[in-house]
Design an enzyme around this catalytic site. Sequence first.
Site, PDB file in Angstrom:
ATOM      1  N   SER A   1       1.121  -1.680  -0.227  1.00  0.00           N
ATOM      2  CA  SER A   1       0.138  -0.365  -0.718  1.00  0.00           C
ATOM      3  C   SER A   1       0.978   0.948  -0.320  1.00  0.00           C
ATOM      4  O   SER A   1       2.106   0.978  -0.031  1.00  0.00           O
ATOM      5  CB  SER A   1      -0.765   0.272   1.230  1.00  0.00           C
ATOM      6  OG  SER A   1      -1.611   1.160   1.942  1.00  0.00           O
TER       7      SER A   1
ATOM      8  N   TYR B   1      -2.522  -1.045  10.334  1.00  0.00           N
ATOM      9  CA  TYR B   1      -2.101  -2.166   9.088  1.00  0.00           C
ATOM     10  C   TYR B   1      -1.337  -1.466   8.262  1.00  0.00           C
ATOM     11  O   TYR B   1      -0.013  -2.392   7.441  1.00  0.00           O
ATOM     12  CB  TYR B   1      -3.317  -0.757   8.280  1.00  0.00           C
ATOM     13  CG  TYR B   1      -3.471  -1.379   7.091  1.00  0.00           C
ATOM     14  CD1 TYR B   1      -4.101  -2.135   6.144  1.00  0.00           C
ATOM     15  CD2 TYR B   1      -2.864   0.113   6.139  1.00  0.00           C
ATOM     16  CE1 TYR B   1      -3.946  -3.200   4.691  1.00  0.00           C
ATOM     17  CE2 TYR B   1      -2.732  -0.593   4.680  1.00  0.00           C
ATOM     18  CZ  TYR B   1      -3.329  -1.809   4.174  1.00  0.00           C
ATOM     19  OH  TYR B   1      -3.646  -2.191   3.134  1.00  0.00           O
TER      20      TYR B   1
END
Length: 277
Positions: A135, A148
Amino acid sequence: MNKVWLVTGASSGFGRAITEAAVAAGDIVVAAARRTAPLGDLVAAHPDQVEALPLDVTDIVGVQDAVDGLVARHGRIDVLVNNAGRGMVGAVEETTDAELRNLMDLHFFGPAALTRAVLPHMRRRASGSIVQLTSMGGRFAFAGVGAYCATKFALEGLSEALAAEVAPHGIRVLIVEPGAFRTGFAGTGALQQSAALNAYEDTVGPVRSGLPGGAGQEPGDPARAAAAILTVLDADEPPLRLPLGNDATDAIIDHLDRARTELRSWEKLTRSTDFDD
């Protein structure tokens, strides 16, 4: 020769888009997911190219069995795509140990196990590609997504070292860093949230509401992302990291600029800590 792919999290989002792109290129895809029912249409439409494989990437024994079975059936594995994952919102203090460990199992230990499982097969053939879906949050973090981003940071660090280790064996590693795409990542029921504390309403509250509120309106097109990944995998000199989306590209450039400015501001102090010889 057409490629043989193993794609995790293939039932939706990036996994589904990558599977469809590989099939359109004439390749064979073992599409792995915890729930394979959503893959039924692809299997029916392309029975000679798509195999749906039930797989929980956190099951380390199951991971090894899945890879060994794939190689036994198809003779090789050319591309591993570690894509399975989920979103999570919560301040660091709000995130429980169990939540953090479960997310790390999914985003780090599972991909690490799959990578270990495919490498002996790839090394024997002196070829192969490993694609790690991280990401833009694998480069930087912000309030509300510490857990995350920590898992994605960990996978990026492992993958950067891996790339140097396997390059002499003809194996490539590609770290893919998407921004916001219409994958269902932040949709209803898809985004995990830790129990909220009032102390973090000002910093984490906007993230709690903003991510689900923007679901279905993200600028990124998963099909175009998949096409970009296939393009890079065919390149003679591919990058190690591939940001995807204008938002990811802009945010990463801004992060790098701010990191350079901060380092230059404190450079005199940082260089003052060696022994005087």
